[in-house]
Write an enzyme that holds these catalytic residues in place. Structure first.
Site, mmCIF file in Angstrom:
data_model
loop_
_atom_site.group_PDB
_atom_site.id
_atom_site.type_symbol
_atom_site.label_atom_id
_atom_site.label_comp_id
_atom_site.label_asym_id
_atom_site.label_seq_id
_atom_site.Cartn_x
_atom_site.Cartn_y
_atom_site.Cartn_z
ATOM 1 N N GLU A 104 -14.759 -27.555 30.645
ATOM 2 C CA GLU A 104 -15.427 -28.787 29.786
ATOM 3 C C GLU A 104 -15.994 -29.755 30.467
ATOM 4 O OE1 GLU A 104 -16.768 -29.121 27.137
ATOM 5 O OE2 GLU A 104 -15.711 -29.105 25.335
ATOM 6 N N ASP A 105 -17.060 -30.273 29.781
ATOM 7 C CA ASP A 105 -17.536 -31.612 30.392
ATOM 8 C C ASP A 105 -16.748 -32.493 30.158
ATOM 9 O OD1 ASP A 105 -17.876 -31.426 27.392
ATOM 10 O OD2 ASP A 105 -19.728 -32.356 27.957
ATOM 11 N N ASP A 140 -12.172 -35.534 24.162
ATOM 12 C CA ASP A 140 -12.496 -36.624 24.310
ATOM 13 C C ASP A 140 -11.218 -36.788 22.902
ATOM 14 O OD1 ASP A 140 -13.381 -39.070 22.846
ATOM 15 O OD2 ASP A 140 -14.897 -38.790 21.840
ATOM 16 N N ARG A 179 -29.349 -35.662 30.859
ATOM 17 C CA ARG A 179 -28.359 -33.937 31.045
ATOM 18 C C ARG A 179 -28.211 -34.566 32.608
ATOM 19 N NH1 ARG A 179 -26.102 -31.834 26.729
ATOM 20 N NH2 ARG A 179 -26.555 -31.988 25.016
HETATM 21 P P1 5GP Z 1 -13.146 -34.324 21.400
HETATM 22 O O1 5GP Z 1 -13.137 -33.088 20.003
HETATM 23 O O2 5GP Z 1 -12.933 -34.124 22.018
HETATM 24 O O3 5GP Z 1 -13.433 -35.065 20.434
HETATM 25 O O4 5GP Z 1 -14.945 -34.432 21.435
HETATM 26 C C1 5GP Z 1 -15.830 -33.074 22.894
HETATM 27 C C2 5GP Z 1 -17.489 -33.280 23.152
HETATM 28 O O5 5GP Z 1 -17.712 -35.121 22.071
HETATM 29 C C3 5GP Z 1 -16.954 -33.247 23.886
HETATM 30 O O6 5GP Z 1 -17.724 -31.945 23.692
HETATM 31 C C4 5GP Z 1 -19.106 -34.347 24.532
HETATM 32 O O7 5GP Z 1 -20.051 -32.834 23.540
HETATM 33 C C5 5GP Z 1 -19.132 -34.794 23.552
HETATM 34 N N1 5GP Z 1 -18.781 -36.215 23.752
HETATM 35 C C6 5GP Z 1 -17.851 -36.872 23.810
HETATM 36 N N2 5GP Z 1 -17.764 -38.474 24.231
HETATM 37 C C7 5GP Z 1 -18.256 -38.716 24.747
HETATM 38 C C8 5GP Z 1 -19.951 -39.171 25.597
HETATM 39 O O8 5GP Z 1 -19.179 -40.328 26.557
HETATM 40 N N3 5GP Z 1 -20.500 -38.872 25.948
HETATM 41 C C9 5GP Z 1 -21.172 -38.262 25.336
HETATM 42 N N4 5GP Z 1 -22.816 -37.679 26.262
HETATM 43 N N5 5GP Z 1 -20.738 -36.531 24.578
HETATM 44 C C10 5GP Z 1 -19.175 -36.657 24.422
#
Ligand code: 5GP
Length: 181
Positions: free
Chosen positions: A103-104, A107, A169
């Site tokens: 995963e990238d 959050d 990106r």
């Molecule tokens: P989660 O479900 O863990 O809250 O969110 C994960 C997804 O939110 C990541 O795969 C990404 O697409 C997006 N995301 C969360 N924080 C960031 C951030 O600081 N920058 C970007 N570009 N995407 C984020």
């Protein structure tokens, strides 16, 4: 100032240069090479955001392995949760496999939780998580994230695969938004 970029209404400044990113990717790769040797792991890269991390990570994986790419598609669920996400693009049989989700960024962790639930129904032997970034202060769910390249504060970032509204990106460094409440 050449270490700032403008994307639409937001200004970003370099927060993690490429050399620092690659050093941590290298470390994660060695941990995986050490831990998963002999398991022929299947890396499942979650598009779009993790494409750059996946490429740099895979170049440093030296054990026999496979890599494939998945996406999360939003669809309108019938459950009370409303919008839910479905994992698409898995053509492999995961039965008995050692999976590494790539995963990238984690959050809140809700996306990762959903992925684990979905992949878990396909009877893999084990599922490991490798993520480029974690925002520990935002994490809402209890996840065992074994492989983390970097932990970052709770600010919005772009670059190295991550986007703002589709843009950014392509940058090799990671940038953090400035002047944002
Ligand atoms: P989660 O479900 O863990 O809250 O969110 C994960 C997804 O939110 C990541 O795969 C990404 O697409 C997006 N995301 C969360 N924080 C960031 C951030 O600081 N920058 C970007 N570009 N995407 C984020």
């Amino acid at each position: 100032m050449d270490n700032t970029i403008q994307i639409k209404d937001k200004t970003f400044v370099v927060s993690i240069p490429e050399t620092d990113i690659l050093r941590e990717v290298e470390r994660v790769a060695s941990e995986i090479n050490r831990d998963l040797a002999g398991k022929n792991p299947l890396f499942l890269s979650v598009l779009n955001g993790s494409f750059m991390f996946t490429a740099d990570l895979m170049k440093r994986i030296t054990i026999p392995c496979e890599v494939s790419f998945v996406k999360l598609a939003s669809y309108q669920g019938v459950a009370t949760t409303g919008k839910v996400k479905e994992v698409i693009g898995i053509n492999e049989d995961l039965t008995g496999r050692t999976i590494v989700i790539v995963e990238d960024i984690v959050d809140t962790g809700l996306t990762m939780q959903r992925l684990l639930e979905s992949l878990g129904t396909r009877r893999p032997k084990e599922i490991h998580i490798a993520t480029l970034l974690v925002k520990p202060d935002k994490l809402k769910v209890d996840l065992d994230i074994e492989y983390v390249a970097m932990r970052i504060p709770n600010d919005f970032i772009v670059g190295y695969g991550l986007d703002y509204d589709g843009l950014g990106r392509n940058f090799k460094d990671i940038y953090t938004v400035i002047n944002e409440e």
